[in-house]
Design an enzyme around this catalytic site. Sequence first.
Site, PDB file in Angstrom:
ATOM      1  N   GLU A 287      19.214  11.560  15.554  1.00  0.00           N
ATOM      2  CA  GLU A 287      18.592  10.285  14.727  1.00  0.00           C
ATOM      3  C   GLU A 287      19.487  10.471  13.095  1.00  0.00           C
ATOM      4  O   GLU A 287      19.183   9.861  12.227  1.00  0.00           O
ATOM      5  CB  GLU A 287      17.344  10.236  14.152  1.00  0.00           C
ATOM      6  CG  GLU A 287      16.623  11.097  13.654  1.00  0.00           C
ATOM      7  CD  GLU A 287      16.267  12.400  14.499  1.00  0.00           C
ATOM      8  OE1 GLU A 287      15.052  13.097  13.989  1.00  0.00           O
ATOM      9  OE2 GLU A 287      16.719  12.554  15.447  1.00  0.00           O
TER      10      GLU A 287
ATOM     11  N   ASP B 293      19.179  10.362   7.583  1.00  0.00           N
ATOM     12  CA  ASP B 293      18.242  10.571   8.554  1.00  0.00           C
ATOM     13  C   ASP B 293      17.286   9.618   8.752  1.00  0.00           C
ATOM     14  O   ASP B 293      16.516   9.432   7.763  1.00  0.00           O
ATOM     15  CB  ASP B 293      17.655  12.085   8.499  1.00  0.00           C
ATOM     16  CG  ASP B 293      16.781  12.395   9.665  1.00  0.00           C
ATOM     17  OD1 ASP B 293      17.640  13.330  10.418  1.00  0.00           O
ATOM     18  OD2 ASP B 293      15.785  12.359   9.711  1.00  0.00           O
TER      19      ASP B 293
END
Length: 341
Positions: free
Chosen positions: A257, A214
């Site tokens: 993301e 992440d």
Amino acid sequence: MTKELMQQAARNLKKAVPLMLKHQIPTTPTNYALWYAYVGEQTPALNKQLDTIVEQYKTCPPVSSELLYREFVSDPVELDVIDMRQNLEAMATELSQSLKDTNLDATQFQTRIDSNFDKLNRIEEEGVSLEKVLGLVRNLVKESDDIRSSTEFFTGQLSKAQQEIEALKLQLKQSEKDVLFDALTGILNRRAFDDDFKGILNQSPDGTCLILVDIDHFKAFNDNYGHQLGDQVLKAVAKRLSEACRDGVKIYRYGGEEFAILLPNKQLRTARHLAEAMRRSLEKVSLKDRRKESTINNITASFGVAQWQPSMTNSQLIEQADKLLYEAKRLGRNRVMPISN
């Protein structure tokens, strides 16, 4: 098909089916066709790639099978999503124009009706002859027929267009469902991950490791620099992570993301070392913000690494990696968890 070709086909099937069973390949039409082509040994490039994949995974993951099938076996004529969208847009435009035309016809008809009624209202006052009265009635009948024809034509067009639009929408939905790559980053997408993850753990789970990644403070990139630069960050991170994926390691855009990386037949220590190398590599990524004439060189990510265990379900492996990822975030980001195995 000649007798000789039928015999050859039977021989190929007798070779293909045991191989599929050996490597735990699901018996789908795509896989049958792929392995039939493999045992036919007519396409060396196919055989080489398939051998490499089986060596790495001890099976052939669903997405790898699909991509090999598309490249070497399937009909090259593919459904063109862009053309289909253009067809939908063209049909919508045509439908809109037909509606405008019908509305125009209706407006003109109303004007003519009003004119004829005005004339009828003057009949008593002006003493119009019977012949003129009949002429006015004939005009009303003709104009009624005209608008009815126009309306019937539009209704027919509308019905036909609606049917065609529904058919195109179904095709478009199916075509988009078949897309395996993320449009922005160019790497495999969430659907591909779901297929491979399920396939690998069902077919050859031993040693499978999962890394969840992440990007740190990604919202701040979008807020401070705009979504366009946020997209550039996503592409740069995907590219840098992809460069480290070798020997059967595959990367997917997991969502937003977040990225997922599958490692076949590896140990947790190996997966963790790869994640650490990726983490350090991302620290070196820099991007230029042309609007502010500045350089962004603070791109980092957090990593959670987990290995499949015989007692685990598929969802538990994801939960384990996800838990470790958020532990990395909690401890300050830009780190790999677990710290050691």
